[in-house]
Motif scaffolding. Structure first.
Motif, PDB file in Angstrom:
ATOM      1  N   ILE A  74       0.845  -1.202   0.000  1.00  0.00           N
ATOM      2  CA  ILE A  74       0.000   0.000   0.000  1.00  0.00           C
ATOM      3  C   ILE A  74       0.878   1.249   0.000  1.00  0.00           C
ATOM      4  O   ILE A  74       0.648   2.195  -0.775  1.00  0.00           O
ATOM      5  N   CYS A  75       1.883   1.254   0.839  1.00  0.00           N
ATOM      6  CA  CYS A  75       2.772   2.424   0.924  1.00  0.00           C
ATOM      7  C   CYS A  75       3.564   2.613  -0.368  1.00  0.00           C
ATOM      8  O   CYS A  75       3.764   3.749  -0.813  1.00  0.00           O
ATOM      9  N   LYS A  76       3.998   1.522  -0.972  1.00  0.00           N
ATOM     10  CA  LYS A  76       4.700   1.622  -2.260  1.00  0.00           C
ATOM     11  C   LYS A  76       3.778   2.190  -3.338  1.00  0.00           C
ATOM     12  O   LYS A  76       4.181   3.033  -4.155  1.00  0.00           O
ATOM     13  N   PHE A  77       2.544   1.698  -3.348  1.00  0.00           N
ATOM     14  CA  PHE A  77       1.565   2.157  -4.330  1.00  0.00           C
ATOM     15  C   PHE A  77       1.311   3.657  -4.191  1.00  0.00           C
ATOM     16  O   PHE A  77       1.335   4.401  -5.177  1.00  0.00           O
ATOM     17  N   LEU A  78       1.058   4.128  -2.979  1.00  0.00           N
ATOM     18  CA  LEU A  78       0.780   5.545  -2.750  1.00  0.00           C
ATOM     19  C   LEU A  78       1.981   6.414  -3.107  1.00  0.00           C
ATOM     20  O   LEU A  78       1.821   7.543  -3.590  1.00  0.00           O
ATOM     21  N   ASN A  79       3.167   5.870  -2.919  1.00  0.00           N
ATOM     22  CA  ASN A  79       4.373   6.633  -3.244  1.00  0.00           C
ATOM     23  C   ASN A  79       4.570   6.771  -4.744  1.00  0.00           C
ATOM     24  O   ASN A  79       4.834   7.859  -5.258  1.00  0.00           O
ATOM     25  N   ARG A  80       4.381   5.655  -5.466  1.00  0.00           N
ATOM     26  CA  ARG A  80       4.638   5.712  -6.907  1.00  0.00           C
ATOM     27  C   ARG A  80       3.515   6.405  -7.667  1.00  0.00           C
ATOM     28  O   ARG A  80       3.752   7.007  -8.718  1.00  0.00           O
ATOM     29  N   ARG A  81       2.302   6.352  -7.153  1.00  0.00           N
ATOM     30  CA  ARG A  81       1.179   6.936  -7.860  1.00  0.00           C
ATOM     31  C   ARG A  81       0.901   8.381  -7.470  1.00  0.00           C
ATOM     32  O   ARG A  81       0.536   9.197  -8.313  1.00  0.00           O
ATOM     33  N   GLN A 212      -3.558  13.195 -13.745  1.00  0.00           N
ATOM     34  CA  GLN A 212      -3.274  12.332 -12.600  1.00  0.00           C
ATOM     35  C   GLN A 212      -3.971  12.869 -11.349  1.00  0.00           C
ATOM     36  O   GLN A 212      -3.964  14.080 -11.094  1.00  0.00           O
ATOM     37  N   HIS A 213      -4.577  11.980 -10.586  1.00  0.00           N
ATOM     38  CA  HIS A 213      -5.191  12.379  -9.318  1.00  0.00           C
ATOM     39  C   HIS A 213      -4.144  12.982  -8.394  1.00  0.00           C
ATOM     40  O   HIS A 213      -3.014  12.498  -8.295  1.00  0.00           O
ATOM     41  N   VAL A 214      -4.547  14.044  -7.698  1.00  0.00           N
ATOM     42  CA  VAL A 214      -3.689  14.676  -6.699  1.00  0.00           C
ATOM     43  C   VAL A 214      -4.351  14.530  -5.334  1.00  0.00           C
ATOM     44  O   VAL A 214      -5.516  14.881  -5.167  1.00  0.00           O
ATOM     45  N   SER A 215      -3.599  14.011  -4.383  1.00  0.00           N
ATOM     46  CA  SER A 215      -4.107  13.901  -3.014  1.00  0.00           C
ATOM     47  C   SER A 215      -3.745  15.157  -2.241  1.00  0.00           C
ATOM     48  O   SER A 215      -2.620  15.654  -2.333  1.00  0.00           O
ATOM     49  N   ILE A 216      -4.693  15.666  -1.462  1.00  0.00           N
ATOM     50  CA  ILE A 216      -4.412  16.852  -0.663  1.00  0.00           C
ATOM     51  C   ILE A 216      -3.312  16.575   0.357  1.00  0.00           C
ATOM     52  O   ILE A 216      -2.594  17.484   0.771  1.00  0.00           O
ATOM     53  N   ALA A 217      -3.124  15.305   0.718  1.00  0.00           N
ATOM     54  CA  ALA A 217      -2.064  14.952   1.666  1.00  0.00           C
ATOM     55  C   ALA A 217      -0.674  15.200   1.101  1.00  0.00           C
ATOM     56  O   ALA A 217       0.300  15.290   1.860  1.00  0.00           O
TER      57      ALA A 217
END
Length: 388
Positions: A74-81, A212-217
């Motif tokens: 999950i952490c790898k996915f959030l980092n690369r995406r 690309q989606h941008v997360s506010i985080a």
């Protein structure tokens, strides 16, 4: 006898979506465009991994926070995406769908009377979950002229000294609206200036069609103020596997995990093993489904234009939110009459908040064949109304 029920729960209204589903199941030849669920089967390699985990006897509890391997992926996915960096040990937990993450976030963060800002139209669970947790929901009515995005001024106008948490439901169900980076930057400064926190529901993050989606985080100063909710239901067509996750500050995740321990124990073990494979090997599946949805999205926009039905162009999720105000009916009346006349089920916009009046939610998580037939029937109904 003493009243056995909670006043808070009794006062809550049932979901406005279910009424039409129940009717459709009893109606022959009806077509439903109301379900917010991918029509794709879970990709075979993901199902196969779930089957393999059962064959290997991996049927025991995992740790409360989830499999280590899954949290790492999950952490790898959030980092690369999305360029997000989380610690898998202290800032990440696996939940029973994104819905559990929303529920326990509210329960972990809210004290009685704390105000929760909820932009609407939006997913039906935010309001009741906030109420059950003891919070006070404050509705921000989003506007069609702003493409149902949350603006800086709308946020400023809603904040009071009691405001603690903002729900950020983008890409949005039911409108399909997205918040671009420039939109998020404007409201991020308001959040920081007013010492607020954000529950960012990004369950549709992989289903965006503009950029690309941008997360506010990912914005400066926001990671420590954001609880990110996501999952596998929409992106990987895994609704029935019931698997999501939450990432955020250790201080908050540790309290969410405490509730999860007592109420749930852990997310389904088989689903967790399948999700590891989904994140390691599922990017092509997600891209394929996204492209299919995008083709359907463009088709619906084309058909609405042909019908003369007003609808802004949504760039996320798999929903359209056309306006039906010209017909002089409430959303519920229009949806009911359409179902009775042409056997097509859609969801009234009011199921997602009062400001959804005059709109319908139409899901395009259906085959192009079904969409064509449903839109033909809908066009016939609209033509009849206009010729009266």
């Amino acid at each position: 006898m003493r009243n056995p029920l909670s006043d808070t729960v009794v006062e809550l209204q049932p979901s406005g979506i279910r009424k039409f589903f129940d009717i459709v199941t009893e109606m022959e030849d009806a077509i439903s465009l109301g379900v917010g669920e991918p029509d794709f089967a879970t990709p075979w390699h993901i199902r196969d991994e779930g089957i393999y985990s059962l064959e290997k006897g991996r049927t025991f509890y995992t740790s409360n926070a989830g499999l280590k391997e899954l949290k790492i992926e999950i952490c790898k996915f959030l980092n690369r995406r999305y360029d997000l960096s989380y610690d898998y040990q202290d800032e990440t937990m696996v939940t029973v769908g994104g819905s559990e993450g929303i529920d326990i976030c509210f329960r972990a963060m809210l004290n009685p009377g704390d105000e929760v800002l909820i932009p609407q139209p939006s997913y039906v669970s935010y309001y009741p979950c906030a109420k059950i947790a003891g919070g006070e929901p404050v509705i921000i009515n989003l506007k069609a002229e702003n493409e149902f995005r949350l603006t800086k001024q709308e946020l400023l106008d809603a904040i009071t000294p009691k405001t603690k948490l903002l729900v950020l439901p983008f890409p949005n169900n039911p409108t399909g609206a997205v918040m671009e980076k420039k939109d998020l930057e404007e409201i991020a400064q308001v959040i920081i200036d007013n010492d607020l926190y954000v529950l960012s529901d990004e369950i549709y993050s992989e289903l965006t069609y503009l950029d690309q989606h941008v997360s506010i985080a990912s914005l400066p100063g926001m990671k420590e103020r954001t609880i990110l909710i996501n999952g596998f239901s929409k992106s990987h067509a895994m609704t029935g596997w019931r698997l999501g996750y939450a990432c955020g500050p250790k201080q908050i995740i540790s309290q969410m995990l405490k509730i999860h321990q007592f109420a749930i124990m852990c997310a389904p073990t088989t689903s967790q093993y399948a999700a590891v494979d989904a994140l390691r090997n599922g990017d092509e599946d997600v891209a394929h489904m996204r492209e299919e949805y995008n083709g359907r999205r463009r088709y619906l926009l084309h058909r609405f234009k042909q019908m003369g039905l007003e609808c802004f162009e949504p760039y996320g999720a798999f929903y359209m939110f056309p306006c039906i105000k010209e017909f002089g009916m409430t959303s519920d009346e229009f949806a009911t009459n359409l179902l009775m006349a042409e056997k097509v089920a859609v969801v009234p916009g009011t199921a997602f908040g009062d400001c959804g009046e005059g709109f319908l939610r139409i899901s395009y998580a259906y085959s192009l064949e079904n969409l064509k037939e449903a839109l033909d029937r809908m066009e016939r109904y609209i033509t009849t109304l206009r010729n009266k």
